[in-house]
Structure formats: structure tokens, C-alpha cells
Scaffold this motif. Structure first.
Motif, PDB file in Angstrom:
ATOM      1  N   LEU A  33       0.831  -1.208   0.000  1.00 39.57           N
ATOM      2  CA  LEU A  33       0.000   0.000   0.000  1.00 39.57           C
ATOM      3  C   LEU A  33       0.863   1.256   0.000  1.00 39.57           C
ATOM      4  N   GLU A  38      -5.000   2.664  -6.179  1.00 35.64           N
ATOM      5  CA  GLU A  38      -5.742   1.413  -6.071  1.00 35.64           C
ATOM      6  C   GLU A  38      -7.182   1.675  -6.479  1.00 35.64           C
ATOM      7  N   LEU A  41      -9.621   1.392  -3.735  1.00 33.84           N
ATOM      8  CA  LEU A  41      -9.592   2.499  -2.767  1.00 33.84           C
ATOM      9  C   LEU A  41     -10.175   3.771  -3.366  1.00 33.84           C
ATOM     10  N   PHE A  44     -13.744   3.209  -2.797  1.00 37.29           N
ATOM     11  CA  PHE A  44     -14.007   3.416  -1.371  1.00 37.29           C
ATOM     12  C   PHE A  44     -14.118   4.911  -1.074  1.00 37.29           C
ATOM     13  N   VAL A  59      -8.174   8.223   0.760  1.00 39.08           N
ATOM     14  CA  VAL A  59      -7.537   7.207   1.584  1.00 39.08           C
ATOM     15  C   VAL A  59      -6.058   7.529   1.461  1.00 39.08           C
ATOM     16  N   GLY A  71      -6.416   6.148  -2.548  1.00 36.63           N
ATOM     17  CA  GLY A  71      -7.823   6.283  -2.899  1.00 36.63           C
ATOM     18  C   GLY A  71      -8.148   7.757  -2.956  1.00 36.63           C
ATOM     19  N   VAL A 150      -8.409   8.047   6.566  1.00 38.45           N
ATOM     20  CA  VAL A 150      -9.498   8.306   5.619  1.00 38.45           C
ATOM     21  C   VAL A 150      -9.969   9.705   5.969  1.00 38.45           C
ATOM     22  N   LEU A 175     -12.337   0.056   6.775  1.00 43.19           N
ATOM     23  CA  LEU A 175     -11.225  -0.096   5.840  1.00 43.19           C
ATOM     24  C   LEU A 175     -10.074  -0.880   6.463  1.00 43.19           C
ATOM     25  N   LEU A 189      -9.712  -5.899  -1.502  1.00 44.61           N
ATOM     26  CA  LEU A 189     -10.114  -4.874  -0.524  1.00 44.61           C
ATOM     27  C   LEU A 189     -11.604  -4.665  -0.486  1.00 44.61           C
TER      28      LEU A 189
END
Length: 190
Positions: A33, A38, A41, A44, A59, A71, A150, A175, A189
Motif C-alpha cells: 500500500l 488502487e 480504494l 471506497f 484514503v 484512494g 481516511v 477499511l 479490498l
């Protein structure tokens, strides 16, 4: 007669010292990560923006030198930012924004109007990007390591309230559980 107070030669940056950054960097590498975008993400972050009604959601993983939005959700179809300000990208220096404070504090941060907080009002995110409100929570895994945050942001002051705080904390916990499931079982994820 008027008096003009002396102006500081440069910006006073109040980014807290992050002693866990070297260990976090290693942990993030083991998790795969913080070095690339991603899509899961990004999705998300998009759901977080929808739930909170915020134009920006991220993120964010922090290492020793920078922040990386693995993200990212930004407004679509509108101008990049108010007043010709630059578009928010995936990477930021560690002294930009409020996430470094969340990581070091190890708890959520609610700034309904960053202008109300002298410590935060002079942050480059205000001048360069026009950010006026912020809501973020740490991603703390079961080892006790803060992996990142986040968060959501807006270009206008915003009353996040207790509901916003509860939402961001629950989102962070969700998360972290997903990240740890991926680590343990190799599951995606999302």
C-alpha cells in the motif's frame, strides 16, 4: 500614523514529528500500500464522498517523506478548484494538510472551518487549494500501527457534527478490517 507589524520571513509549519514513520513505511510496503493508485480504494473514497456529501475524499498513506492518496475522489465535471487553484493530485508533501496531525494524534480530527484554528489556518492546503473544512480518522491496525487516514474535505466551511465524526471513524474501522482481511486471506479490498 499607522503601524504595520513585521511579517515573518516564511511560513511557520506546525506539522508534528512522526516517530512511527520509518516503521509505517516498512509495514505499508509489506502490505503493498501507499505506492500506487488502487481502483478499489478510489471506489471506497467515492462512497465516502457520497455518504458525507463532501466533494473530496481520500484514503491517505503517509511514509517518511510524503503523503500518497491511494484512494481519491474529486468533483467531476467542475473546475479543478476555486479561483484557478491547482487540482488535488495523488502526492503531497508531509507538511501539507491535516492528515499528518491525525496520524500523530492517533485520533479523529474535525475542522468545520479551518480559519477558526490558527494552528491549521496557515496550512498550504488553505492557500494553495482552497480547503476550508476537513474531517479525518486514523487507520489503526491490530498491531497498533497507524497506517494512514481516511478523510474528506470541502472548499467551504461545513458543520460535520457528531454524525460526521461517527461516520468517518466507522469508515476507518471498516477499511482497516478490509486491509487486514486482504493481508491474512488474500481477499480483495472491496
Amino acid at each position: 500614523m499607522t503601524y504595520d507589524p513585521p511579517r515573518p520571513a516564511g511560513r511557520l509549519l506546525l506539522t508534528p514529528e512522526d516517530r512511527e514513520a520509518p516503521a509505517r513505511t516498512l509495514r505499508l510496503r509489506r502490505l503493498g500500500l501507499g505506492e500506487q493508485q488502487e481502483p478499489a480504494l478510489d471506489a471506497f473514497a467515492g462512497r465516502l464522498a457520497e455518504v458525507t456529501g463532501a466533494p473530496y475524499a481520500m484514503v491517505n498513506f503517509l511514509d517518511e517523506e510524503r503523503q500518497f492518496f491511494a484512494g481519491l475522489h474529486t468533483p467531476r465535471g467542475g473546475p479543478p478548484a476555486r479561483g484557478g487553484k491547482p487540482e488535488v493530485g495523488r502526492r503531497l508533501p508531509r507538511d501539507y494538510g491535516y492528515c499528518p496531525h491525525v496520524v500523530v494524534r492517533r485520533k479523529a480530527l474535525v475542522l468545520e472551518d479551518v480559519g477558526d484554528y490558527p494552528r491549521f489556518a496557515g496550512n498550504p492546503m488553505v492557500d494553495e487549494y482552497g480547503v476550508r473544512s476537513y474531517l479525518g480518522a486514523p487507520l489503526i491496525d491490530t498491531t497498533g500501527m497507524v497506517l494512514g487516514t481516511v478523510c474528506v474535505a470541502d472548499l467551504a466551511p461545513r458543520p460535520w457534527g457528531k454524525a460526521g465524526l461517527e461516520t468517518i471513524k466507522a469508515t476507518a474501522a471498516d477499511l482497516v478490517a478490509r486491509i487486514e482481511r486482504r493481508e491474512a486471506d488474500g481477499l480483495p479490498l472491496l
